[in-house]
Write an enzyme that holds these catalytic residues in place. Structure first.
Site, PDB file in Angstrom:
ATOM      1  N   ASP A 161       2.120   3.083   3.176  1.00  0.00           N
ATOM      2  CA  ASP A 161       1.266   4.235   2.886  1.00  0.00           C
ATOM      3  C   ASP A 161       2.095   5.451   2.468  1.00  0.00           C
ATOM      4  O   ASP A 161       1.598   6.570   2.498  1.00  0.00           O
ATOM      5  CB  ASP A 161       0.354   4.591   4.064  1.00  0.00           C
ATOM      6  CG  ASP A 161      -0.764   5.556   3.666  1.00  0.00           C
ATOM      7  OD1 ASP A 161      -1.281   5.444   2.554  1.00  0.00           O
ATOM      8  OD2 ASP A 161      -1.102   6.455   4.477  1.00  0.00           O
ATOM      9  N   THR A 189      -6.838   9.774  -3.971  1.00  0.00           N
ATOM     10  CA  THR A 189      -8.021  10.558  -4.316  1.00  0.00           C
ATOM     11  C   THR A 189      -7.659  11.895  -4.950  1.00  0.00           C
ATOM     12  O   THR A 189      -8.464  12.457  -5.691  1.00  0.00           O
ATOM     13  CB  THR A 189      -8.896  10.805  -3.077  1.00  0.00           C
ATOM     14  OG1 THR A 189      -8.142  11.534  -2.095  1.00  0.00           O
ATOM     15  CG2 THR A 189      -9.365   9.492  -2.469  1.00  0.00           C
ATOM     16  N   HIS A 239      -6.473  -0.475   6.064  1.00  0.00           N
ATOM     17  CA  HIS A 239      -6.120  -0.038   7.411  1.00  0.00           C
ATOM     18  C   HIS A 239      -7.109  -0.509   8.484  1.00  0.00           C
ATOM     19  O   HIS A 239      -7.464   0.242   9.400  1.00  0.00           O
ATOM     20  CB  HIS A 239      -5.996   1.488   7.452  1.00  0.00           C
ATOM     21  CG  HIS A 239      -5.360   2.075   6.226  1.00  0.00           C
ATOM     22  ND1 HIS A 239      -4.292   1.477   5.579  1.00  0.00           N
ATOM     23  CD2 HIS A 239      -5.657   3.193   5.502  1.00  0.00           C
ATOM     24  CE1 HIS A 239      -3.958   2.222   4.515  1.00  0.00           C
ATOM     25  NE2 HIS A 239      -4.773   3.249   4.454  1.00  0.00           N
ATOM     26  N   HIS A 267       0.863  -1.195   0.000  1.00  0.00           N
ATOM     27  CA  HIS A 267       0.000   0.000   0.000  1.00  0.00           C
ATOM     28  C   HIS A 267       0.892   1.236   0.000  1.00  0.00           C
ATOM     29  O   HIS A 267       1.465   1.613   1.029  1.00  0.00           O
ATOM     30  CB  HIS A 267      -0.927   0.022   1.216  1.00  0.00           C
ATOM     31  CG  HIS A 267      -1.921   1.158   1.165  1.00  0.00           C
ATOM     32  ND1 HIS A 267      -3.190   0.996   0.655  1.00  0.00           N
ATOM     33  CD2 HIS A 267      -1.828   2.460   1.539  1.00  0.00           C
ATOM     34  CE1 HIS A 267      -3.843   2.157   0.725  1.00  0.00           C
ATOM     35  NE2 HIS A 267      -3.026   3.058   1.254  1.00  0.00           N
ATOM     36  N   TYR A 316      -7.826  17.717  -1.427  1.00  0.00           N
ATOM     37  CA  TYR A 316      -6.550  18.188  -0.882  1.00  0.00           C
ATOM     38  C   TYR A 316      -5.526  18.204  -2.009  1.00  0.00           C
ATOM     39  O   TYR A 316      -5.705  17.545  -3.038  1.00  0.00           O
ATOM     40  CB  TYR A 316      -6.059  17.283   0.253  1.00  0.00           C
ATOM     41  CG  TYR A 316      -5.683  15.881  -0.179  1.00  0.00           C
ATOM     42  CD1 TYR A 316      -4.375  15.564  -0.568  1.00  0.00           C
ATOM     43  CD2 TYR A 316      -6.629  14.855  -0.209  1.00  0.00           C
ATOM     44  CE1 TYR A 316      -4.037  14.277  -0.981  1.00  0.00           C
ATOM     45  CE2 TYR A 316      -6.295  13.573  -0.614  1.00  0.00           C
ATOM     46  CZ  TYR A 316      -4.991  13.293  -1.000  1.00  0.00           C
ATOM     47  OH  TYR A 316      -4.657  12.021  -1.410  1.00  0.00           O
TER      48      TYR A 316
END
Length: 306
Positions: A257, A77, A181, A31, A49
């Site tokens: 991440d 995203t 997660h 990930h 964002y």
């Protein structure tokens, strides 16, 4: 095109330490993300964002620094359904990376096939309201049915409090389902409490559901403090992740991440995150499943020996 990073959000950690934990041969960071660079791969107009740039070159340098051999790159995203940065990184990886894309209903079968050839093996459905606008469930179910024919899976991102209302939809997905997660549990609550028990029941009731036991830096309240001289940060997340690993050893994944978007408190040292792994997967057998066997089975099944 110039993009101004969202104020208050941190840049990714420069110069990560070398982990004390030695990863098993063939380990996969299952990930991680690439962001831009924005001048080459612009961020989506509808994004919630704007991140710092984080290129494929920087991601693969981190892979080598930490001791991983492969990556699974997840569409972020901030790029919406424009997967060009993701696909560019997959092509550059020489087969050492697979991808999880974001797609819309109007994508053609030919486009899906081309993405498969580039290394995409799943799509992500995001239900975190502060990050994305709601996509109708009938559209998502239609997409899931189409990608199932390619052998892809669905990655779902949600928060623990929303699981009851999403349970039936998730249970009806016709693919393997991977939860990001651990469904973001509230680690201030007991690991044996009803909220986390519901997540464990969700995995028991749905044998096609997997979980990433990742992102302690997002979940922790105790933070990155090392105790007693150990590189053992994020201690309050350990009981939750270890419970999932030990109960579902064949259905867990782990990832850094990187580059850790949307963080304001601290930016984790990725070497320290790797040293979190033996606390949640305490035996070599569990570490092998978590880091090698499971991600290979899901993302490189053609390389798995019977």
């Amino acid at each position: 095109m110039q993009f101004q990073k969202t104020p208050g959000w941190l840049d990714w950690y420069q110069g990560p330490s070398k982990p004390g934990f030695t990863l098993p041969a063939g380990a996969v960071d299952a990930h991680c993300h690439v962001f831009g660079p924005g001048e080459e791969f612009p961020y989506a107009p509808e994004r919630k964002y704007t991140p710092c740039d984080a290129s494929k070159h920087q991601l693969f340098a981190l892979r080598d620094q930490l001791g991983f051999e492969r990556n699974v790159i997840v569409q972020a995203t901030c790029h919406g359904a424009d997967n060009r940065a993701l696909l560019d990184a997959l092509r550059y990886s020489d087969g050492k990376a697979r991808g999880v894309a974001t797609v819309r209903r109007d994508i053609s079968d030919e486009q899906l096939q081309a993405m498969h050839a580039d290394g995409v093996r799943g799509v992500r459905f995001n239900f975190v309201k502060r990050l994305v606008d709601f996509t109708p469930k009938d559209e998502l179910m239609e997409i899931a049915g189409r990608i199932a024919r390619l052998g892809w899976h669905v990655v779902i991102y949600f928060e623990a409090v929303d699981l009851p209302e999403l349970w039936d939809f998730f249970s009806g997905l016709p693919t393997t389902v991977v939860v990001d997660h651990m469904g973001r549990p509230d680690v201030s609550k007991p690991v044996d409490g009803p909220e986390f028990a519901l997540f464990l029941k969700f995995m028991r009731d749905n044998p096609n559901v997997w979980s990433k036991v990742s992102c302690p830096e997002r979940l922790s309240l105790s933070g990155p403090r090392a105790l007693d001289g150990e590189r053992a940060a994020y201690r309050d997340v350990v009981p939750f992740a270890r419970r999932v690993v030990e109960e579902f050893p064949d259905r867990v994944l782990w990832g850094t991440d990187w580059p850790h978007p949307n963080l304001k408190d601290h930016m984790p040292d990725d070497g320290l995150l790797v040293d979190f792994i033996p606390h949640i997967a305490p035996t070599p057998a569990l570490q092998q499943k978590l880091l090698v066997d499971n991600p290979l089975r899901l993302y490189w099944p053609e390389q798995v020996k019977d």
